[in-house]
Write an enzyme that holds these catalytic residues in place. Structure first.
Site, PDB file in Angstrom:
ATOM      1  N   GLU A 320       0.810  -1.222   0.000  1.00 16.87           N
ATOM      2  CA  GLU A 320       0.000   0.000   0.000  1.00 16.87           C
ATOM      3  C   GLU A 320       0.843   1.271   0.000  1.00 16.87           C
ATOM      4  OE1 GLU A 320      -3.644  -1.824   2.680  1.00 16.87           O
ATOM      5  OE2 GLU A 320      -2.007  -0.815   3.725  1.00 16.87           O
ATOM      6  N   PRO A 321       1.625   1.488  -1.058  1.00 18.54           N
ATOM      7  CA  PRO A 321       2.436   2.704  -1.076  1.00 18.54           C
ATOM      8  C   PRO A 321       1.582   3.947  -1.325  1.00 18.54           C
ATOM      9  CG  PRO A 321       2.613   1.559  -3.171  1.00 18.54           C
ATOM     10  CD  PRO A 321       1.768   0.693  -2.292  1.00 18.54           C
ATOM     11  N   GLY A 322       1.773   4.966  -0.528  1.00 17.42           N
ATOM     12  CA  GLY A 322       1.122   6.253  -0.775  1.00 17.42           C
ATOM     13  C   GLY A 322       2.190   7.258  -1.168  1.00 17.42           C
ATOM     14  N   ARG A 323       2.987   7.607  -0.161  1.00 19.15           N
ATOM     15  CA  ARG A 323       4.079   8.562  -0.348  1.00 19.15           C
ATOM     16  C   ARG A 323       4.998   8.175  -1.519  1.00 19.15           C
ATOM     17  NH1 ARG A 323       6.141  10.918   4.240  1.00 19.15           N
ATOM     18  NH2 ARG A 323       5.119   9.214   5.324  1.00 19.15           N
ATOM     19  N   TYR A 364       6.157  16.546  12.185  1.00 21.23           N
ATOM     20  CA  TYR A 364       7.056  15.386  12.258  1.00 21.23           C
ATOM     21  C   TYR A 364       8.525  15.765  12.243  1.00 21.23           C
ATOM     22  CZ  TYR A 364       2.874  13.171  10.175  1.00 21.23           C
ATOM     23  OH  TYR A 364       1.608  12.741   9.876  1.00 21.23           O
ATOM     24  N   CYS A 391       0.760  32.748  12.272  1.00 23.10           N
ATOM     25  CA  CYS A 391       1.048  33.323  13.586  1.00 23.10           C
ATOM     26  C   CYS A 391       1.499  32.236  14.543  1.00 23.10           C
ATOM     27  CB  CYS A 391      -0.179  34.020  14.126  1.00 23.10           C
ATOM     28  SG  CYS A 391      -0.710  35.310  13.032  1.00 23.10           S
ATOM     29  N   GLU A 392       2.688  31.739  14.293  1.00 27.48           N
ATOM     30  CA  GLU A 392       3.166  30.571  15.024  1.00 27.48           C
ATOM     31  C   GLU A 392       4.656  30.476  14.730  1.00 27.48           C
ATOM     32  OE1 GLU A 392       3.003  27.265  17.144  1.00 27.48           O
ATOM     33  OE2 GLU A 392       1.006  27.819  16.417  1.00 27.48           O
ATOM     34  N   TYR A 421       0.870  14.002   1.662  1.00 24.21           N
ATOM     35  CA  TYR A 421       0.598  14.532   3.011  1.00 24.21           C
ATOM     36  C   TYR A 421       0.835  16.039   3.130  1.00 24.21           C
ATOM     37  CZ  TYR A 421       0.703   9.543   3.728  1.00 24.21           C
ATOM     38  OH  TYR A 421       0.469   8.203   3.597  1.00 24.21           O
TER      39      TYR A 421
HETATM   40  C1  LIG Z   1      -0.624   5.528   5.839  1.00 22.60           C
HETATM   41  C2  LIG Z   1      -0.834   4.146   5.418  1.00 22.60           C
HETATM   42  C3  LIG Z   1      -0.310   3.696   4.210  1.00 22.60           C
HETATM   43  C4  LIG Z   1       0.532   4.549   3.310  1.00 22.60           C
HETATM   44  O1  LIG Z   1       1.709   4.966   3.919  1.00 22.60           O
HETATM   45  P1  LIG Z   1       2.831   5.693   3.029  1.00 22.60           P
HETATM   46  O2  LIG Z   1       3.862   6.075   4.018  1.00 22.60           O
HETATM   47  O3  LIG Z   1       2.184   6.861   2.377  1.00 22.60           O
HETATM   48  O4  LIG Z   1       3.291   4.683   2.035  1.00 22.60           O
HETATM   49  C5  LIG Z   1      -0.585   2.411   3.824  1.00 22.60           C
HETATM   50  N1  LIG Z   1      -1.349   1.591   4.592  1.00 22.60           N
HETATM   51  C6  LIG Z   1      -1.869   2.001   5.761  1.00 22.60           C
HETATM   52  C7  LIG Z   1      -2.705   1.070   6.540  1.00 22.60           C
HETATM   53  C8  LIG Z   1      -1.630   3.285   6.221  1.00 22.60           C
HETATM   54  O5  LIG Z   1      -2.135   3.672   7.381  1.00 22.60           O
END
Ligand SMILES: *Cc1c(COP(=O)(O)O)cnc(C)c1O
Length: 463
Positions: A320-323, A364, A391-392, A421
């Site tokens: 499940e790659p997002g980033r 982070y 303002c921080e 993100y």
């Molecule tokens: C956040 C998340 C991802 C994606 O994470 P990345 O760091 O963006 O690859 C995949 N699976 C689950 C369950 C997550 O919570």
């Protein structure tokens, strides 16, 4: 994360004793292909172009701050992941990194699946035509309404996150006269960040069901008994911005051990495992991410080895790659405003956005790089901190970086690797209007998420 402090640039070398900065790059005008998307380059006049378009023209047409997303690069990354994992595995893009209808269509066209973790992410995916069976539904506190919507839509899998949810999903599926395919999310006692992973003795966090103490085995026992659920696999997600495969190795071993226990107890071999996302990208030149094919090879070897040892058929793998897909495909373009040199410290460069369009630095301690992009410069490097207009005092976009000393108000600077993100976590702090996302491809640019307007904000405020 450990970063050694190298001697700083010539201007301030005598006073800088701490911080994350390294030496200034040999050439401030160079654009490291590790952190910029694939079509980014400088034209003859020294201006940054993406998809063949100059940033000054993009700024004029779309304003700043704005995110520019390199569609060519995004699609290429989707294909690289799909090809690397092949027919025997499934790649789910984690929608929370950045989701829009255009992105959903690209994913669909490039053959990827999609993770969502709220009813509204699900609605976006369905609206843009992602087939429901290619959607996975996550979340530690899915409401009954969200579950109902997901089951009704026919999502391919729901990732069960608690004992209560196992019952809830089974009940709703039965009410709707269907059987829902599901995974159980387990926590394996490993937490991975960047270059290290930490074995955690107990699972002091909100996600999943612990393997420890036989809890996950108990969850499987209950799920297998319920008519509304077809349990197809075990899910584990161990962290984010991970470069080292060691954490995945431990995670896969423990998940496979559970599969073996399930076989021994129930005579059932669960056919799938999902090893989650979290694969790292380069935010600065010092980061060294792995290519999708290396990751695919490593994961499949680990799983095969563990299954051979346990005498199990190797399950189908999901990731499940997002980033790792969207992160490197976009940069944020800002206009430089106030420049404030603090003698003996550093120069504060204020931009027209900030923590409202990139909260990751504040949240982070994330590291980013930054470049002057509307022109090149031969001036010497100066150590800067790029800050926003909020303002921080924690409103920092890039904590430590080098920009040319002749930087001036009105220059355009860009922060690469902001595809993940950033827009998805953007806020209206100080009534900031959230920036647009502009997709660029082959010499044309189009808004895929428009800039918020004052009218949008005032409409929500009903007086
Ligand atoms: C956040 C998340 C991802 C994606 O994470 P990345 O760091 O963006 O690859 C995949 N699976 C689950 C369950 C997550 O919570």
């Amino acid at each position: 994360m450990s970063r050694s402090a190298h001697p700083a640039g010539p201007r301030h070398a005598d006073v800088l004793t701490e911080g994350h900065y390294s030496a200034p790059p040999a050439d401030l005008n160079s654009l490291d292909p590790k952190v910029w998307s694939s079509t980014v380059t400088r034209d003859k006049g020294g201006e940054l172009t993406v998809g063949g378009l100059e940033v000054s023209r993009l700024a004029e047409e779309f304003g700043t701050p704005a995110y520019f997303l390199d569609e060519t690069d995004f699609r290429a990354r989707c294909r690289a992941w799909a090809d690397a994992f092949g027919r025997d595995a499934d790649v789910f893009y984690a929608g929370k990194a950045f989701l829009s209808r255009a992105v959903v269509r690209w994913l669909h066209e490039e053959g990827l699946n999609l993770d969502v973790c709220s009813g509204t992410e699900l609605a976006t995916a369905l609206d843009a035509g992602m087939p429901a069976e290619r959607i996975a539904f996550h979340g530690n506190n899915k409401s009954e309404a969200e579950i109902r919507r997901a089951v009704e839509a026919g999502v391919g899998r729901i990732v069960l996150d608690s004992f209560q949810e196992i019952v809830r999903v089974a009940h709703i599926a039965q009410e709707l006269g269907t059987v829902q395919k599901a995974f159980i999310r387990v926590t394996v006692g490993v937490e991975a960040h960047t270059h290290e992973f930490i074995a955690t003795a107990h699972e002091d966090q909100k996600f999943g069901i612990a393997l420890a103490g036989g809890q996950a085995a108990e969850a499987v026992r209950r799920a297998l008994k319920l008519d509304g659920i077809e349990l197809i696999g075990i899910h584990s997600h161990i962290g984010s911005q991970i470069f080292d495969m060691a954490g995945f190795e431990v995670s896969a071993r423990r998940v496979v051990q559970l599969l073996a226990e399930v076989r021994d107890e129930h005579g059932v071999e669960l056919p799938e495992i999902d090893l989650g996302g979290g694969l790292g990208i380069a935010y600065t030149s010092e980061d060294d991410p792995r290519e999708p094919h290396e990751i695919a090879k490593a994961l499949s070897e680990i799983v095969t080895r563990e299954c051979d040892a346990a005498g199990l058929r190797a399950p189908r793998i999901s990731v499940e790659p997002g980033r790792a897909i969207v992160g490197p495909t976009a940069f944020t373009l800002y206009e430089v405003g106030t420049i404030k040199p603090l003698e003996g410290l550093r120069t504060y460069v204020s931009v027209d956005g900030g923590m409202s369009d990139n909260i990751r630095t504040a949240l982070y301690d994330a590291e980013y790089s930054v470049s002057l992009v509307s022109r090149t410069s031969d001036a010497e490097p100066m150590l800067v901190r790029v800050v926003g207009k909020h303002c921080e005092s924690g409103d920092i976009v890039v904590r430590d970086a080098f920009l040319p000393a002749d930087l001036a108000p009105g220059d355009l600077i860009a922060v690469p690797a902001t595809g993940a993100y950033c827009r998805s976590m953007a806020s209206n702090y100080n009534h900031a209007l959230r920036p647009p996302v502009v997709a660029v491809r082959d010499g044309s640019a189009r808004v895929i998420v428009r800039r918020e307007t004052e009218e949008d904000l005032l409409r929500l405020d009903v007086g």
